[in-house]
Design an enzyme around this catalytic site. Sequence first.
Site, mmCIF file in Angstrom:
data_model
loop_
_atom_site.group_PDB
_atom_site.id
_atom_site.type_symbol
_atom_site.label_atom_id
_atom_site.label_comp_id
_atom_site.label_asym_id
_atom_site.label_seq_id
_atom_site.Cartn_x
_atom_site.Cartn_y
_atom_site.Cartn_z
ATOM 1 C CG ASP A 199 -12.408 -11.091 20.720
ATOM 2 O OD1 ASP A 199 -13.445 -10.443 20.924
ATOM 3 O OD2 ASP A 199 -12.001 -11.384 19.577
ATOM 4 C CB VAL A 213 -12.739 -16.802 14.705
ATOM 5 C CG1 VAL A 213 -12.294 -17.569 13.467
ATOM 6 C CG2 VAL A 213 -11.754 -15.703 15.053
ATOM 7 C CG ASP A 214 -15.638 -15.768 8.535
ATOM 8 O OD1 ASP A 214 -16.132 -16.501 7.657
ATOM 9 O OD2 ASP A 214 -15.144 -14.653 8.293
ATOM 10 N N GLY A 274 -13.587 -25.449 15.392
ATOM 11 C CA GLY A 274 -14.954 -25.118 15.832
ATOM 12 C C GLY A 274 -15.962 -25.778 14.916
ATOM 13 C CE1 TYR A 320 -16.365 -25.089 7.768
ATOM 14 C CE2 TYR A 320 -14.085 -24.772 7.105
ATOM 15 C CZ TYR A 320 -15.439 -24.542 6.913
ATOM 16 O OH TYR A 320 -15.863 -23.752 5.858
#
Length: 187
Positions: A24, A47-48, A133, A135
Amino acid sequence: MNAAAPPLLSAEIGATRLDILVADITTLDVGAIVNAANRSLLGGGGVDGAIHRAAGPELLAECRMLGGCETGSAKITGGHRLKAKHVIHTVGPVWQGGGSDEEGLLAGCYRSALDLAAANSLSSIAYPAISTGIYRFPADLAARIAVGTVASEIAAHPRGITRVVFCCFSPDSAEHHSNAFAELGLA
Ligand code: APR
């Protein structure tokens, strides 16, 4: 850097070590973690979302002052509650079949982040697998672009960076990056 898990694979380019990890990214103690953001820089999923959750609300408050970011470019903020000193927010391309310079834009994300790390005298940086991901960028091609761009940039101009981490979120993603290392003769 004290990533919890040991690298799956490491390579050296001059004085710079390139590591592949499955972890992570919000747990990494590096100069900067890279965020796969969107053009608003106001948070999102993937992740954002993880980075904003871990960094706390002060990160969003700082991002609001940045005025967004173009695809292929990057902007830097503090790390706030993260172990990382900074977050480098970059906006990857949405995969549209390959005919819209997606490869060049993705390479620009990796290059811009290296430039910002150097401009801020950071010696270590960790990347997620940008654009692979939400995108929908093909993960194997994205890994080749990620490793190829970082390796050629560091070989030409190390920028004082001694460690680059490809922080993968799955074994499959790590395998794509390991294959890219092998194809480039790095491992
Ligand atoms: N640590 C490391 N990698 C992670 C983590 C995490 N905590 N969470 C997700 N990932 C991985 C995903 O598995 C994927 O391999 O990050 C990679 C990028 O996936 P996304 O986060 O979906 O990012 P991207 O494909 O670039 O899409 C960006 O998604 O979250 C929104 O605001 C963001 O609109 C933007 C879009």
